[in-house]
Enzyme design. Structure first.
Site, mmCIF file in Angstrom:
data_model
loop_
_atom_site.group_PDB
_atom_site.id
_atom_site.type_symbol
_atom_site.label_atom_id
_atom_site.label_comp_id
_atom_site.label_asym_id
_atom_site.label_seq_id
_atom_site.Cartn_x
_atom_site.Cartn_y
_atom_site.Cartn_z
ATOM 1 N N LEU A 196 14.071 22.995 39.843
ATOM 2 C CA LEU A 196 13.207 23.073 38.667
ATOM 3 C C LEU A 196 13.888 22.257 37.586
ATOM 4 C CD1 LEU A 196 12.416 26.920 38.479
ATOM 5 C CD2 LEU A 196 10.902 25.116 39.289
ATOM 6 N N ASP A 197 13.114 21.470 36.840
ATOM 7 C CA ASP A 197 13.755 20.740 35.751
ATOM 8 C C ASP A 197 14.081 21.714 34.619
ATOM 9 O OD1 ASP A 197 11.577 20.936 33.880
ATOM 10 O OD2 ASP A 197 10.648 19.156 34.719
ATOM 11 N N MET A 198 14.858 21.272 33.655
ATOM 12 C CA MET A 198 15.346 22.191 32.622
ATOM 13 C C MET A 198 14.241 22.727 31.724
ATOM 14 S SD MET A 198 17.357 19.544 30.119
ATOM 15 C CE MET A 198 17.727 20.700 28.849
ATOM 16 N N TYR A 199 13.044 22.143 31.778
ATOM 17 C CA TYR A 199 11.935 22.600 30.944
ATOM 18 C C TYR A 199 10.923 23.426 31.732
ATOM 19 C CZ TYR A 199 13.998 19.060 27.978
ATOM 20 O OH TYR A 199 14.894 18.317 27.246
ATOM 21 N N THR A 200 11.268 23.788 32.963
ATOM 22 C CA THR A 200 10.368 24.562 33.815
ATOM 23 C C THR A 200 11.008 25.901 34.141
ATOM 24 O OG1 THR A 200 9.523 22.513 34.789
ATOM 25 C CG2 THR A 200 9.093 24.546 36.002
#
Length: 151
Positions: free
Chosen positions: A16-20
């Site tokens: 997961l990217d850091m904004y998800t």
């Protein structure tokens, strides 16, 4: 990784990217990682997406049929409208895909001209995180693992 205290070394299944926010599975089983992440097994990943703007039925169809992202066409997606808020000019949709390439859901939404404001992976296969608070985790049940491995 800092939240999960287990004696074994575990690795994330996908990313997961850091904004998800949302579901991520950790394991020490390489075969399991391969089975969940390789597109040929078509393990579905479901995301709740908040978009800037009101999504149209045409844009929904585009997502369902696959959109051009960089040098490829995204796979077909299942898409469902959760909420349209005309007053706030926001759409909440659910997108289910089985590939999960790097930032794919964000790129799909950008391809139809919609900016993602929030992204949450709510489910991997039949495993959901609706009963977990942010930062909580649990062990998978044996039946959950068996079902994922059967696909």
């Amino acid at each position: 990784m800092d939240l999960v205290k287990v004696p074994e070394k575990v690795l994330p299944v996908g990313r997961l990217d850091m904004y998800t926010s949302g579901a991520i599975i950790l394991t020490n089983d390489g075969e399991f990682i391969y089975k969940i992440t390789h597109p040929k097994y078509e393990i579905e990943k479901t995301y709740n997406v908040t978009l800037n703007g009101i999504i149209s039925s045409k844009e929904i169809e585009e997502l369902k049929n696959g959109v051009k992202i960089e040098d490829y066409i995204s796979g077909k997606a299942k898409v469902r409208i959760l909420k349209l808020d005309k007053e706030k000019n926001l759409s909440r949709i659910e997108i289910t895909i089985h590939e999960g390439k790097n930032r794919e859901v964000r790129k799909m939404c950008n391809a139809i001209g919609k900016k993602v404001l929030a992204l949450h992976r709510s489910r991997i296969g039949d495993i959901d995180v609706k009963d977990l608070k942010i930062g909580e985790w649990r062990f998978l049940k044996e039946k959950e693992v068996e079902k994922l491995m059967k696909n």
